[in-house]
Scaffold this active site. Structure first.
Site, PDB file in Angstrom:
ATOM      1  CG  HIS A 127       8.271  -6.742  11.203  1.00  0.00           C
ATOM      2  ND1 HIS A 127       8.888  -7.918  10.873  1.00  0.00           N
ATOM      3  CD2 HIS A 127       7.976  -6.123  10.009  1.00  0.00           C
ATOM      4  CE1 HIS A 127       8.956  -8.027   9.550  1.00  0.00           C
ATOM      5  NE2 HIS A 127       8.424  -6.946   9.015  1.00  0.00           N
ATOM      6  CE  LYS A 177       6.631   0.253  13.557  1.00  0.00           C
ATOM      7  NZ  LYS A 177       6.267  -1.023  12.916  1.00  0.00           N
ATOM      8  CG  ASP A 206       7.693 -10.390  15.282  1.00  0.00           C
ATOM      9  OD1 ASP A 206       8.284 -11.287  15.921  1.00  0.00           O
ATOM     10  OD2 ASP A 206       6.529 -10.034  15.545  1.00  0.00           O
ATOM     11  CB  THR A 256       8.899   1.119   6.474  1.00  0.00           C
ATOM     12  OG1 THR A 256       9.392   0.691   7.749  1.00  0.00           O
ATOM     13  CG2 THR A 256       9.550   0.305   5.374  1.00  0.00           C
ATOM     14  N   GLY A 257       7.053   3.698   6.749  1.00  0.00           N
ATOM     15  CA  GLY A 257       6.205   4.736   7.336  1.00  0.00           C
ATOM     16  C   GLY A 257       6.079   4.787   8.851  1.00  0.00           C
ATOM     17  CB  THR A 258       4.437   2.545  11.303  1.00  0.00           C
ATOM     18  OG1 THR A 258       3.500   2.277  10.258  1.00  0.00           O
ATOM     19  CG2 THR A 258       3.700   2.800  12.578  1.00  0.00           C
ATOM     20  CB  THR A 259       9.879   2.116  11.150  1.00  0.00           C
ATOM     21  OG1 THR A 259       9.325   0.816  11.093  1.00  0.00           O
ATOM     22  CG2 THR A 259      11.211   2.086  11.852  1.00  0.00           C
ATOM     23  CG  ASP A 308       9.020  -4.203   3.886  1.00  0.00           C
ATOM     24  OD1 ASP A 308       8.303  -3.355   4.435  1.00  0.00           O
ATOM     25  OD2 ASP A 308       9.537  -5.148   4.499  1.00  0.00           O
ATOM     26  CG  HIS A 367       4.570  -6.854   4.620  1.00  0.00           C
ATOM     27  ND1 HIS A 367       4.095  -7.090   5.892  1.00  0.00           N
ATOM     28  CD2 HIS A 367       5.657  -6.064   4.789  1.00  0.00           C
ATOM     29  CE1 HIS A 367       4.859  -6.471   6.778  1.00  0.00           C
ATOM     30  NE2 HIS A 367       5.822  -5.851   6.126  1.00  0.00           N
ATOM     31  CG  ASP A 380       6.017  -6.993   0.001  1.00  0.00           C
ATOM     32  OD1 ASP A 380       5.727  -7.982  -0.694  1.00  0.00           O
ATOM     33  OD2 ASP A 380       5.353  -5.942  -0.035  1.00  0.00           O
ATOM     34  N   GLY A 437       5.310  -0.530   5.669  1.00  0.00           N
ATOM     35  CA  GLY A 437       5.823  -1.781   5.087  1.00  0.00           C
ATOM     36  C   GLY A 437       4.783  -2.593   4.339  1.00  0.00           C
ATOM     37  NE  ARG A 440      16.993 -12.939  -4.770  1.00  0.00           N
ATOM     38  CZ  ARG A 440      17.221 -12.101  -5.773  1.00  0.00           C
ATOM     39  NH1 ARG A 440      16.629 -10.920  -5.805  1.00  0.00           N
ATOM     40  NH2 ARG A 440      18.021 -12.437  -6.752  1.00  0.00           N
TER      41      ARG A 440
END
Ligand SMILES: O=C(CO)COP(=O)(O)O
Length: 162
Positions: free
Chosen positions: A13, A17, A100, A39-42, A80, A107, A110, A75, A116
């Site tokens: 998150h 980051k 975080d 995930t995209g930004t990460t 996610d 989300h 998600d 995400g 889970r």
């Protein structure tokens, strides 16, 4: 002997980051030989961190494998869930997810679903820097023969509905 390439998922998150970037920089040699799914930004941040690390260590003679990073959607835009789907298909060997604990996420459902599924499919999961350190330095992480046992849900799948 050629070692197996693993598929490692990396997610953080926004407020986490910087932590993940530092962790990736520190572990760049270990991470670079695996296929990373983010995930995209990460993913953009992870890729930049690994490339910067390479530039800074250009003079080192060791062989540097081609970086293999797959960027999913961001995400909150479904990333996610995409990752959860990969987990359900048995395509992810470990999940590093610095979520975080101090901010609500749009989300959130998600995020919960991703964690889970990682639990359901017994995917080794680290949720902060210390657990990520433990995961990556475990002898089992380097053991190509180790396969996490996934519970047999046959009885559940084949249950008779009245
Ligand atoms: O929101 C995330 C995980 O729940 C991460 O998404 P980004 O990597 O796109 O920021």
């Amino acid at each position: 002997m050629e070692r197996k390439t693993k598929v490692l998922a990396l997610v953080a998150h926004d407020n986490m980051k910087r932590d993940l970037a530092e962790w990736v920089d520190w572990n760049s040699r270990k991470l670079s030989r695996h296929h990373l799914v983010c995930t995209g930004t990460t993913g953009k941040m992870v890729e930049k961190t690994l490339r910067d690390h390479r530039e800074e260590h250009e003079d080192e003679a060791e062989e540097k494998p081609e970086l293999k990073i797959t960027l999913l959607k961001s995400g909150p835009l479904g990333g996610d869930q995409q990752l959860g789907s990969l987990i359900a298909d048995g395509k992810i060997n470990a999940l590093i997810f610095f979520w975080d604990p101090m901010s609500a996420q749009p989300h959130d459902v998600d995020v919960k679903a991703l964690l889970r599924l990682a639990t359901l499919y017994n995917v080794p999961t680290a949720i902060n820097r210390s657990s990520a350190d433990f995961l990556i330095s475990s002898p089992l992480y380097e053991d190509d023969g180790y396969e996490p046992v996934v519970k047999d849900y046959k009885a559940y799948v084949e249950r008779v509905l009245k």
